[in-house]
Design an enzyme around this catalytic site. Structure first.
Site, PDB file in Angstrom:
ATOM      1  NE  ARG A  52    -139.275 134.345 -31.103  1.00  0.00           N
ATOM      2  CZ  ARG A  52    -138.175 133.626 -30.952  1.00  0.00           C
ATOM      3  NH1 ARG A  52    -138.097 132.440 -31.521  1.00  0.00           N
ATOM      4  NH2 ARG A  52    -137.165 134.076 -30.246  1.00  0.00           N
ATOM      5  CD  GLU A  95    -133.448 137.603 -14.558  1.00  0.00           C
ATOM      6  OE1 GLU A  95    -134.683 137.494 -14.614  1.00  0.00           O
ATOM      7  OE2 GLU A  95    -132.674 136.876 -15.211  1.00  0.00           O
ATOM      8  CE  LYS A 139    -135.840 138.641 -21.999  1.00  0.00           C
ATOM      9  NZ  LYS A 139    -136.247 139.200 -23.288  1.00  0.00           N
ATOM     10  CG  HIS A 173    -125.839 136.988 -23.881  1.00  0.00           C
ATOM     11  ND1 HIS A 173    -125.659 136.320 -22.689  1.00  0.00           N
ATOM     12  CD2 HIS A 173    -125.134 138.148 -23.767  1.00  0.00           C
ATOM     13  CE1 HIS A 173    -124.906 137.044 -21.891  1.00  0.00           C
ATOM     14  NE2 HIS A 173    -124.563 138.145 -22.514  1.00  0.00           N
TER      15      HIS A 173
END
Length: 654
Positions: free
Chosen positions: A292, A200, A116, A235
């Site tokens: 994917r 973040e 990421k 999440h």
């Protein structure tokens, strides 16, 4: 086109790929672990090969075993599905070295998006909007804490190599950062073998909107509209829909252009999804790219009329994207609900066990069921506990929502806890009906969704007792003195049934009556004519007729009626003292797993709710707290030990 492909996955996605391959005349080879030898995807495949023991690390995560199985079966290509090794660049390269086509993007694209933090840097260079945060290589915990303070709380800690909500925590206060970081690192190592993190800014009331992209080997790249995946727990997505409510043509164009820029930046080929966080003002930020097929791809197929798996197979075999089938606007609206074996009232704790009954909604042109299990199959503790996906389509969102409610109310699942009732409540809430969506909705509406259970209506207690009377009478030989509906000398032939549901208990007395039965509940008497064959029950009362499905599962009686379901427990009055007895201070494992961490030292005195330990199960961490004020005398398992369902974890002194 390929003659034969190996599907390096399991469950509903393996079954989904097989359906398309069969339609295209392509043979399929399934793989299975020892836990999956009789699984639905194995039964449906043209051939199947064993790849190892039940734990995923010894089977579905073994690239060498999967490649060997493909070569031995004569397959020309490998479809990774999603999860497991679907986003593993080394697996894609292993397939290529073996002369197998990997039905997915190039290994370089997977590797570029697999980290990421690296992906964020790449997107920044490509001009794709980013959420403010820290994406660097220095992983010193003190530095990460300082960066969190610089960004400003609340922040989101995320595993750099992760996905699916694993290794991810929202942190609202600086004093909670260190513990959250440690938990994320443990979870990330267990799920991905990589504990690198990024931090973040947590966008308040964000929406999660993703763009489906597709590229071919001839340089063509398109996007196939968007999906809204804002409704999440832990999440992880619960409900998805397409198109995103409130999406304007201008925003769709801007987000689609950014998604294509992101995919082109890594030379993407095949199906992929670029995920964005969208703030209440409409600004959007790149979150990650899933290299994917997504779990929620069916809603895109429903509004476009496309088969994305077919596109995957054709692109992987070298064909270009079809120019005449690229949608420019959605056709209608689609919703997807994920049915899981889990207990929403216990923090969505995954469940394992046998699916004793599984009755999906009746087939309809607007309904699609993607299932990985059949009635009688076992939900294993080793893998994701998904049962099926219910997907509906309507001319607009209002019709699609009505059809989703209809589909959920018609579904019957018996044998283990599920989120079926939770989903029914979720789609009935005003905020979902009004499309007032953001990723914090389930948490914010907790009281509405998880409030104290209302007592079952009087009719539900009656139905449970009438079904029980019918069962007892039907399983006792005629002429037996123990028949519930038999004659009694100088006595009432009534049979009393004691049931518990939630925190409520009721006794219902039932006896034969003229043309049917007479039931007494809370001193009120009603005459009933009972019809129907198990599990169907029709109870004709003087003023109306009740229709229900009643299932038996051990001591439980599950009553489905008028779109609602209640689980009653048959209580033996002679054992009621034992059934309600105090179990003492021992804490037991709610499911099989691994001891991940001790959070307090032996001998510690704690208050009720204090986190004591972390159990890792089904690829997620579950924190277990103290049941009351007391002292932790000892832990029965060391960190790393395997734990079975029901094992005592702690010697706890109240």
């Amino acid at each position: 086109m390929f003659d034969k492909i190996l599907i390096a996955n399991r469950g509903e996605i393996a079954c989904r790929i097989m359906a398309t391959a069969r339609r295209m005349g392509v043979a399929t080879v399934a793989v299975y672990s020892d836990a999956d030898a009789g699984a639905r995807h194995v039964r449906q495949a043209d051939a199947a090969r064993r790849i190892g023991p039940a734990p995923a690390r010894d089977s579905y995560l073994r690239a060498d075993a999967l490649v060997e199985a493909a070569l031995a079966s004569g397959a020309q290509a490998v479809h990774p599905g999603y999860g497991f090794l679907s986003e593993n660049a080394a697996f894609a390269e292993a397939c290529e070295r073996a002369g197998l086509v990997f039905i997915g993007p190039p290994a370089g694209a997977i590797r570029a998006m697999g980290s990421k933090s690296a992906a964020k840097a790449l997107m920044e260079r490509a001009g794709v909007p980013l959420t403010p945060g820290y994406h660097g290589d220095d992983q010193d915990p003190a530095l990460l804490a300082r960066e969190a303070a610089r960004i400003g709380y609340p922040v989101l800690i995320k595993a750099s190599a992760g996905g699916g909500g694993k290794g991810m925590r929202r942190v609202d206060r600086a004093e909670d950062f260190d513990a959250a970081l440690a938990a994320c690192k443990r979870e990330a190592v267990g799920a991905f073998g990589d504990d690198r993190m990024l931090v973040e800014r947590y966008v308040l009331r964000p929406r999660h909107i993703e763009i489906q992209v597709f590229g071919d080997r001839h340089g063509n790249m398109v996007h196939l509209l968007e999906r809204d995946c804002s409704v999440q727990r832990r999440h992880q997505k619960v409900l998805e829909e397409a198109p995103a409510p409130g999406m304007t043509a201008a925003r769709r164009e801007a987000m689609g252009r950014a998604a294509i820029d992101a995919a082109r930046a890594v030379g993407y080929v095949g199906a992929g999804t670029v995920e964005f966080i969208v703030d209440p003002g409409g600004a959007f930020y790149f979150m990650e790219m899933n290299t994917r097929l997504q779990v929620e791809h069916p809603v895109t197929e429903m509004i476009t009329g496309l088969d994305l798996v077919e596109w995957q197979l054709r692109v992987a075999s070298g064909e270009p994207l079809p120019r005449d089938r690229r949608p420019t606007a959605p056709s209608g609206h689609a919703l997807e609900a994920r049915l899981y074996a889990e207990d929403p009232h216990q923090g969505f704790l995954p469940a394992a066990g046998r699916l004793r009954r599984f009755v999906p909604p009746p087939a309809a042109p607007w309904l699609r069921l993607d299932a990985g299990v059949d009635e009688g199959d076992t939900i294993s503790s080793h893998y994701d506990p998904m049962i099926a996906k219910l997907v509906v389509h309507g001319a607009d969102r209002r019709e699609a929502l009505a059809r989703m409610r209809q589909a959920l109310s018609a579904c019957r699942i018996v044998g283990l806890p599920t989120n079926l009732a939770f989903l029914s409540r979720l789609v009935a809430t005003p905020w979902f009906e009004q499309a007032d969506l953001d990723t914090g909705l389930i948490e914010r509406e907790h009281d509405r969704l998880f409030g104290p259970d209302e007592p079952p209506p009087r009719e539900a207690w009656l139905l449970a007792a009438l079904a029980e009377m019918r069962h007892v009478a039907g399983t006792t030989p005629a002429g037996s003195p123990w028949r519930a509906d038999g004659w009694r000398l100088n006595g009432d032939a009534a049979t009393a049934f004691l049931f518990a549901c939630g925190g409520y208990r009721r006794e219902v007395s039932v006896k034969p009556g003229p043309g049917g039965m007479i039931a007494v509940l809370d001193g009120s008497t009603v005459s009933v004519c009972v019809r129907g064959e198990d599990p169907r029950l029709e109870a004709a009362l003087p003023d109306r007729t009740l229709r229900a499905d009643v299932y038996r599962d051990g001591a439980h009686r599950i009553v489905y009626c008028d779109g609602s379901a209640w689980t009653f427990t048959r209580v033996d009055p002679l054992l009621a003292w034992k059934q309600g007895a105090d179990t003492g201070g021992a804490l037991t494992a709610p499911m099989p797993g691994r001891m991940a961490a001790h959070l307090v030292p032996p001998g510690a005195r704690v208050t009720a709710g204090t986190p004591l330990l972390v159990l890792e199960a089904m690829k997620m961490e579950h924190t277990i707290g103290a049941p009351s004020d007391g002292r932790v005398k000892a832990f029965r398992f060391a960190v790393g030990d395997a734990v079975n369902d029901g094992d005592e974890l702690v010697d706890f002194e109240t």
